[in-house]
Enzyme design. Structure first.
Site, PDB file in Angstrom:
ATOM      1  CB  CYS A   2      -0.897   0.007   1.248  1.00  0.00           C
ATOM      2  SG  CYS A   2      -1.776  -1.549   1.521  1.00  0.00           S
ATOM      3  CG  ASP A  95      -0.084  -8.759   6.322  1.00  0.00           C
ATOM      4  OD1 ASP A  95      -1.149  -8.265   5.924  1.00  0.00           O
ATOM      5  OD2 ASP A  95       0.992  -8.573   5.732  1.00  0.00           O
ATOM      6  CB  ILE A 290      13.056  -6.813 -20.171  1.00  0.00           C
ATOM      7  CG1 ILE A 290      12.682  -5.512 -20.884  1.00  0.00           C
ATOM      8  CG2 ILE A 290      14.550  -6.909 -19.972  1.00  0.00           C
ATOM      9  CD1 ILE A 290      11.372  -4.941 -20.455  1.00  0.00           C
TER      10      ILE A 290
END
Length: 634
Positions: A2, A95, A290
């Protein structure tokens, strides 16, 4: 995973929302807590317990404790089991709640028990205290600003721009570091009044009757380089390291959201993918790589795509190939914006594009191989240490004469570039030589770029060489030079360079990046491995390669290192040339009044003629200019 932000202020800060500039970190939900003096904000990316019960800010049952948390606690179920036995009730399976009640029960002692990636702010309303904490290795970012009786904190620096009184004074010591090292080690940032909370540290803000006080950051974890190594047979070490790696991978597969993997084709990421297949007992998962194409030859590196395809075929996973085309340079300013700092590394663009590709397949969590080199010795500077005893036998006068001849060579060959960097280090003695291996450009060359007025204002207290030497004093009992260098890797290059762009650019696409090699138990184990098993002769990551022999094709393990790079030297002369002409022009530099246009013109001319390889120095200057434009001017 977050974004968190907030402030402490006794003056009213009406309608201030710091987290709005980092909505990308938490597109799934947002929340805010506010009382008279404290505000906590949260942007949520739902990973564990996808329900609303796990939204934040989260409150304890009695309402006294409030937490905003960014990250994952991989051992939270073990902690939760203890807490349930003590009578705690849980409303969610997240958590965050395990961490919240872990702090309620154990206080700050819970920090040393956490195995995960985290940064959080927790408010004890009765005691009127706010505690900030950051994980042991700095995987999750946390910045703070303290000036004029206002304290701000956030996962990203850009949040502070929402505060109208934010002091945008530039820290020129930091700018020197970004030009010399391509990143800025330690707690300082490009802003004079913004600092990072160091990894393995917490800090406390105490609210009084009419003002608050900020305690200095306190260390709760120290990487245990003690100079003491466990004596076991090589085969026993291979077994133990394998089990520790498998446990780390298993812990970090914890997720209620879809998982994927970075797969460059190098040893580190390939081994994580192979071990994940073993732990999960299937290989039907997505990996992403990539393709940099043929232009990598000019950088002295090779395209890893062939190896990634070979690993994917051997394991049986799905390989998604992201094309690295020069057009992605149109995202240059966007990358600097998301990084919060003027880092000059094309790897950031790759992480962003891979993460975008993963999110398009609804994958929110990606595991990668970051830190394998830093734990087990994977860089060329580690190999250079083999020559240190020889350098010490050569008188300083002779060394300087010999290196002067090398430094005078005019060539853009990768081998000449490496020889010049080694020669620069050879001229120094002892720990100064060890530190010099981290430098991309000589300090005197960097200082020559500044206008005299700016150069005179730089006090050099935050220049990185001093910081590196200070760090070495933290491990007085570790006398092995390789382990000393690995400690510096873990405390500087890894945190402030690799982990910063890995977190910021993956989160820019709404993806959580996990780092199994930085499992706490695994890192602690690595410090007890004899250095002779980390690098044996000229064979880097020796013990890790022995483990990998049980999982990967020999060709993938024993190959030259490629790196997560891009053809910067070609781009500087072609695709990025219009940007150089515009942003490093005489007019632009005179307007900025930081750099000398004469000095900049000189390094451009030297790079064009091949007299000196200044590609990364020019990239660093463009990064600083982009950062100044977006963070200082805007």
């Amino acid at each position: 995973m977050c974004g968190i932000a907030g402030y402490i202020s006794y003056a009213p800060l009406k309608d201030l929302r710091l987290s709005e500039r980092m909505h990308h970190r938490g597109p799934d939900a947002d929340g805010i807590f506010k009382d008279d003096f404290v505000q906590l904000e949260h942007k949520r990316l739902s990973i564990i317990d996808l329900s609303e019960r796990a939204n934040q800010p989260m409150f304890s049952e009695d309402g006294n404790y409030v937490i905003v948390f960014n990250g994952e606690i991989y051992n939270h179920l073990e902690i939760r089991k203890e807490l349930i036995a003590k009578g705690y009730n849980f409303r969610s399976t997240s958590d965050t709640e395990s961490l919240l009640y872990g702090y309620v029960e154990y206080g700050e002692k819970i920090l040393s028990r956490l195995n995960g990636i985290f940064a959080f702010a927790l408010y004890n309303r009765k005691k009127k205290e706010v505690i900030l904490a950051r994980d042991q290795y700095g995987i999750k970012p946390l910045y703070f600003y303290h000036k004029d009786n206002v304290f701000l904190f956030s996962s990203e620096i850009k949040s502070f721009l929402s505060y109208k009184q934010f002091d945008r004074a530039v820290n020129y010591d930091a700018i020197v570091n970004y030009l010399q090292y391509l990143y800025c080690p330690g707690p300082i940032t490009p802003f004079k009044f913004v600092r990072r909370l160091d990894p393995g540290h917490s800090m406390k803000i105490r609210l009084g009757a009419d003002k608050f006080t900020v305690d200095p950051p306190a260390r709760y974890y120290q990487i245990p380089f003690t100079g003491s190594y466990r004596e076991m047979s090589e085969s026993a070490w291979v077994d133990e390291l394998e089990q520790s790696l498998l446990m780390a991978v298993e812990r970090q597969l914890l997720s209620d959201a879809p998982l994927g993997f970075f797969l460059s084709g190098g040893l580190d990421s390939s081994l994580i993918v192979a071990m994940a297949a073993k732990v999960m007992k299937h290989s039907d998962f997505n990996c992403f790589t990539i393709s940099t194409g043929s232009d990598m030859a000019e950088e002295g590196l090779s395209d890893d795509l062939h190896y990634a395809q070979q690993v994917a075929k051997a394991i049986g996973c799905k390989l998604n190939i992201i094309e690295a085309k020069p057009e992605i340079l149109k995202d240059f300013d966007k990358v600097i914006w998301h990084l919060d700092e003027p880092q000059a590394d094309p790897a950031a663009i790759h992480v962003y594009n891979i993460s975008k590709g993963a999110r398009e397949k609804d994958i929110k969590v990606m595991l990668g191989g970051t830190a394998g080199d830093d734990l087990f010795s994977g860089y060329r500077r580690h190999m250079a240490l083999r020559y240190d005893p020889l350098f010490d036998l050569i008188p300083s006068v002779i060394r300087k004469k010999a290196t002067s001849a090398v430094l005078a060579i005019r060539s853009e060959s990768p081998w000449v570039r490496r020889a010049k960097r080694l020669s620069t280090a050879m001229r120094l003695e002892g720990r100064q030589r060890l530190v010099e291996h981290f430098s991309w450009h000589p300090l005197n060359k960097v200082m020559h770029l500044f206008n005299p007025e700016v150069a005179e204002s730089i006090d050099h207290s935050g220049i990185s060489a001093n910081y590196y030497l200070k760090l070495l004093r933290e491990i007085p009992d570790e006398h092995n030079k390789l382990n000393q260098m690995l400690y510096l890797e873990l405390k500087t290059f890894l945190i402030n360079h690799n982990l910063n762009y890995t977190d910021k650019m993956s989160m820019a696409a709404g993806v959580e990046a996990r780092v199994p090699y930085l499992d706490v138990d695994l890192v602690n184990l690595s410090t007890t491995i004899p250095p002779s098993l980390k690098m044996k002769g000229n064979n880097t990551k020796y013990l890790l390669k022995r483990v990998a022999e049980r999982y990967l094709p020999h060709e993938v393990i024993y190959r030259s290192k490629a790196g997560f790079a891009a053809p910067i030297r070609k781009w500087i002369k072609t695709d990025m040339r219009p940007m150089i002409n515009e942003r490093l022009s005489v007019e632009a530099l005179h307007k900025r009044k930081i750099f000398s246009s004469t000095a900049i013109d000189q390094i451009i001319a030297e790079n064009d003629s091949g007299r000196s390889d200044n590609a990364y120095l020019l990239l660093a200057l463009l990064s600083v200019e982009s950062w100044m434009n977006q963070f200082v001017d805007a």
